[in-house]
Design a protein around this motif. Structure first.
Motif, PDB file in Angstrom:
ATOM      1  N   ILE A  65       0.851  -1.192   0.000  1.00  0.00           N
ATOM      2  CA  ILE A  65       0.000   0.000   0.000  1.00  0.00           C
ATOM      3  C   ILE A  65       0.884   1.237   0.000  1.00  0.00           C
ATOM      4  O   ILE A  65       1.790   1.355   0.822  1.00  0.00           O
ATOM      5  CB  ILE A  65      -0.927   0.041   1.229  1.00  0.00           C
ATOM      6  N   LEU A  66       0.589   2.171  -0.894  1.00  0.00           N
ATOM      7  CA  LEU A  66       1.285   3.450  -0.944  1.00  0.00           C
ATOM      8  C   LEU A  66       0.303   4.537  -0.516  1.00  0.00           C
ATOM      9  O   LEU A  66      -0.794   4.630  -1.055  1.00  0.00           O
ATOM     10  CB  LEU A  66       1.787   3.734  -2.367  1.00  0.00           C
ATOM     11  N   PHE A  67       0.702   5.337   0.464  1.00  0.00           N
ATOM     12  CA  PHE A  67      -0.099   6.465   0.939  1.00  0.00           C
ATOM     13  C   PHE A  67       0.482   7.734   0.322  1.00  0.00           C
ATOM     14  O   PHE A  67       1.698   7.939   0.354  1.00  0.00           O
ATOM     15  CB  PHE A  67      -0.055   6.546   2.463  1.00  0.00           C
ATOM     16  N   VAL A  68      -0.387   8.585  -0.226  1.00  0.00           N
ATOM     17  CA  VAL A  68       0.089   9.747  -0.979  1.00  0.00           C
ATOM     18  C   VAL A  68      -0.562  11.041  -0.497  1.00  0.00           C
ATOM     19  O   VAL A  68      -1.789  11.155  -0.455  1.00  0.00           O
ATOM     20  CB  VAL A  68      -0.197   9.571  -2.487  1.00  0.00           C
ATOM     21  N   CYS A  69       0.296  11.990  -0.125  1.00  0.00           N
ATOM     22  CA  CYS A  69      -0.158  13.350   0.146  1.00  0.00           C
ATOM     23  C   CYS A  69       0.627  14.280  -0.769  1.00  0.00           C
ATOM     24  O   CYS A  69       1.226  13.828  -1.744  1.00  0.00           O
ATOM     25  CB  CYS A  69      -0.012  13.717   1.628  1.00  0.00           C
ATOM     26  N   MET A  70       0.669  15.547  -0.471  1.00  0.00           N
ATOM     27  CA  MET A  70       1.336  16.474  -1.376  1.00  0.00           C
ATOM     28  C   MET A  70       2.859  16.450  -1.225  1.00  0.00           C
ATOM     29  O   MET A  70       3.578  16.178  -2.168  1.00  0.00           O
ATOM     30  CB  MET A  70       0.808  17.887  -1.177  1.00  0.00           C
ATOM     31  N   GLY A  71       3.376  16.741  -0.031  1.00  0.00           N
ATOM     32  CA  GLY A  71       4.821  16.860   0.142  1.00  0.00           C
ATOM     33  C   GLY A  71       5.491  15.638   0.718  1.00  0.00           C
ATOM     34  O   GLY A  71       6.710  15.561   0.762  1.00  0.00           O
ATOM     35  N   ASN A  72       4.701  14.689   1.217  1.00  0.00           N
ATOM     36  CA  ASN A  72       5.213  13.462   1.813  1.00  0.00           C
ATOM     37  C   ASN A  72       6.037  13.738   3.077  1.00  0.00           C
ATOM     38  O   ASN A  72       7.033  13.099   3.338  1.00  0.00           O
ATOM     39  CB  ASN A  72       6.027  12.661   0.793  1.00  0.00           C
ATOM     40  N   ILE A  73       5.574  14.724   3.866  1.00  0.00           N
ATOM     41  CA  ILE A  73       6.266  14.999   5.129  1.00  0.00           C
ATOM     42  C   ILE A  73       5.330  15.010   6.335  1.00  0.00           C
ATOM     43  O   ILE A  73       5.793  15.174   7.461  1.00  0.00           O
ATOM     44  CB  ILE A  73       7.056  16.329   5.089  1.00  0.00           C
ATOM     45  N   CYS A  74       4.021  14.826   6.129  1.00  0.00           N
ATOM     46  CA  CYS A  74       3.139  14.830   7.306  1.00  0.00           C
ATOM     47  C   CYS A  74       2.087  13.725   7.238  1.00  0.00           C
ATOM     48  O   CYS A  74       2.209  12.709   7.908  1.00  0.00           O
ATOM     49  CB  CYS A  74       2.522  16.208   7.539  1.00  0.00           C
ATOM     50  N   ARG A  75       1.056  13.881   6.425  1.00  0.00           N
ATOM     51  CA  ARG A  75      -0.066  12.933   6.452  1.00  0.00           C
ATOM     52  C   ARG A  75       0.296  11.540   5.962  1.00  0.00           C
ATOM     53  O   ARG A  75      -0.013  10.548   6.618  1.00  0.00           O
ATOM     54  CB  ARG A  75      -1.238  13.489   5.624  1.00  0.00           C
ATOM     55  N   SER A  76       0.916  11.438   4.788  1.00  0.00           N
ATOM     56  CA  SER A  76       1.172  10.100   4.236  1.00  0.00           C
ATOM     57  C   SER A  76       2.198   9.302   5.049  1.00  0.00           C
ATOM     58  O   SER A  76       1.997   8.094   5.245  1.00  0.00           O
ATOM     59  CB  SER A  76       1.539  10.164   2.758  1.00  0.00           C
ATOM     60  N   PRO A  77       3.271   9.909   5.582  1.00  0.00           N
ATOM     61  CA  PRO A  77       4.160   9.103   6.424  1.00  0.00           C
ATOM     62  C   PRO A  77       3.459   8.610   7.695  1.00  0.00           C
ATOM     63  O   PRO A  77       3.664   7.475   8.121  1.00  0.00           O
ATOM     64  CB  PRO A  77       5.323  10.037   6.772  1.00  0.00           C
ATOM     65  N   LEU A  78       2.620   9.461   8.288  1.00  0.00           N
ATOM     66  CA  LEU A  78       1.866   9.028   9.472  1.00  0.00           C
ATOM     67  C   LEU A  78       0.923   7.881   9.130  1.00  0.00           C
ATOM     68  O   LEU A  78       0.848   6.895   9.868  1.00  0.00           O
ATOM     69  CB  LEU A  78       1.068  10.193  10.061  1.00  0.00           C
ATOM     70  N   ALA A  79       0.211   7.989   8.022  1.00  0.00           N
ATOM     71  CA  ALA A  79      -0.715   6.929   7.620  1.00  0.00           C
ATOM     72  C   ALA A  79       0.027   5.622   7.382  1.00  0.00           C
ATOM     73  O   ALA A  79      -0.426   4.547   7.801  1.00  0.00           O
ATOM     74  CB  ALA A  79      -1.482   7.343   6.362  1.00  0.00           C
ATOM     75  N   ALA A  80       1.184   5.686   6.729  1.00  0.00           N
ATOM     76  CA  ALA A  80       1.969   4.475   6.470  1.00  0.00           C
ATOM     77  C   ALA A  80       2.463   3.856   7.781  1.00  0.00           C
ATOM     78  O   ALA A  80       2.384   2.642   7.971  1.00  0.00           O
ATOM     79  CB  ALA A  80       3.157   4.794   5.558  1.00  0.00           C
TER      80      ALA A  80
END
Length: 161
Positions: A12-27
């Motif tokens: 699973i790849l989680f994607v946000c805009m800058g990859n420094i807040c939401r997507s790393p937390l979700a992963a």
């Protein structure tokens, strides 16, 4: 003696805009939950940004790391990266954190991989109904405003509420 086959991993790849807040937390949270349920060996998570080149190689935002650490998730080894075309082949599911990132993914995604795309919030259970008091609504606005400030580097914050 029979050789035991390694079960396939679901990626699973989680994607946000800058990859420094939401997507790393979700992963990190998804990986942690899978490990707690004994499924860690079956799941691979990663995160990327539709504008990840802005922060490529950077650690997640200190606030995201603090939130994760407070709940037992270690984001210290994660580094921002952009979404690349190979991600659409490599991952089984690619989850956008919001509609803007979904639109960006749709522009990048080959037609044959579009079924892999989804919205992260479609997989989050609904919270219990609550009384929408003025204080709860203000708190939700502050949370959204804070998230917007994270995305825009502090620009566009709204302190009226």
């Amino acid at each position: 003696m029979s050789k035991t086959a390694t079960p396939p991993r679901y990626r699973i790849l989680f994607v946000c805009m800058g990859n420094i807040c939401r997507s790393p937390l979700a992963a990190a949270v998804t990986r942690g939950l899978a490990q707690r349920e004994g499924l860690g060996a079956l799941l691979e998570t990663d995160s990327a940004g539709t504008h990840g080149h802005y922060h490529a190689g950077e650690a997640p935002d200190p606030r995201a790391r603090k939130v994760g650490a407070k709940r037992g998730y270690d984001l210290s080894k994660m580094r921002a990266r952009p979404v690349v075309v190979a991600d659409f082949e490599r991952f089984d599911r690619i989850l956008a954190m919001d509609h803007e990132n979904m639109a960006n993914l749709l522009r990048l995604c080959p037609e044959e991989s579009r079924a892999k795309l989804g919205m992260f919030l479609d997989y989050v259970p609904e919270s219990r109904p609550f009384r929408r008091s003025r204080s709860v609504l203000r708190r939700r606005v502050r949370i959204r405003t804070g998230a917007r400030a994270l995305r825009t580097g502090g620009k566009g914050s709204d302190r009226r509420l």
